[in-house]
Design a protein around this motif. Sequence first.
Motif: not given
Length: 342
Positions: A45, A47, A51, A74-75, A78, A93, A95, A100, A102-103, A106
């Motif tokens: 998970i 971006r 990612d 993630p959508s 979210s 995950a 980050s 964020s 959406d992260i 998820l």
Amino acid sequence: MTSIMRQEIDEIPHVAARLLNDQASALEAAGKALKERDPAVVVTIARGSSDHAAHFLKYAIELELGLPVASLGPSLASIYDTPLRLSRGAALAVSQSGASPDIVALAKAAVDGGALTIALANTVPSPLSDATSLAINVDAGQEIAVAATKSFVNSIVAGLSILAHWKDDASLKQAVQALPQQFERALALDWSGVIDTLADADSLYMLGRGPSLAIASEAALKCKETCELHAEAYSSAEVLHGPVSLVAASFPVIAFAARDKAEASIVATASKLVEKNAAVYATSDLARDKGPGGLPFVATGHPLTDALCLIIPYYGMVEQLSRRRGFNPDKPAALQKVTVTR
């Protein structure tokens, strides 16, 4: 004046050493938790640069353990609010900010779906760390430049350390512990010979395979962010299935090759592009006498850490390239340090 990005690149050996020292017990505990869970599948998970770190860890887990690893959009959580079925799974995950929505959404969905979910974040506590089963502070320290460098590297260092404990692999443990020293060596490498080729370029390709494909993806993103130079990352196999059509005389290509089983295939593709009169550079001694220009690298003795070290001299080069092209590498246009998406 030295840019903040350059200062943060120079901090990489120190922050990696700090991570491995200060978070040692948490990294070992995460590895043991994964070993106890013995998941049938792992999902990631993330971006952006995070990612790409997750992509690197995908290959590392698949190569070392033979487990399938998939990136989830993630959508799913979210936007689509899709329940996940991960009772036999684990989730990573990744980050920088851990903020964020959406992260975080998820990660929560992965936990609710039954996954052992581990956060690798540069901000702990954070909404992400609060949402997951376990949270690791990647301990890169405050990162001010918009383009992530040290947090990207430390996310992978953390993931490799967890994997070494999960597998109980003495050679990987040793290779990870040696990374701060290897990073020091990598900082001393000079890739500035590429800059004249890229200074007036409109586009370029970054090639890799396996873990080095994740490095190529990160390199392409940094080129776009800091230099406003269009760059695309491809597998050295995939580039021959269509994208090669765009390669003409003087088209720049950087091939990221580690000392692993994919090295020869990457060099073979790079050599084919030389035949099209492209301006090709490769991080491999196998490229000697085959056309591509050589880029110096650190041979770490382990294919995973070897691949990771390739990003260090690249970061130094792209920071110089950004300034050469008239940009401020610390403040790319239209970007913010924390990108909030839903």
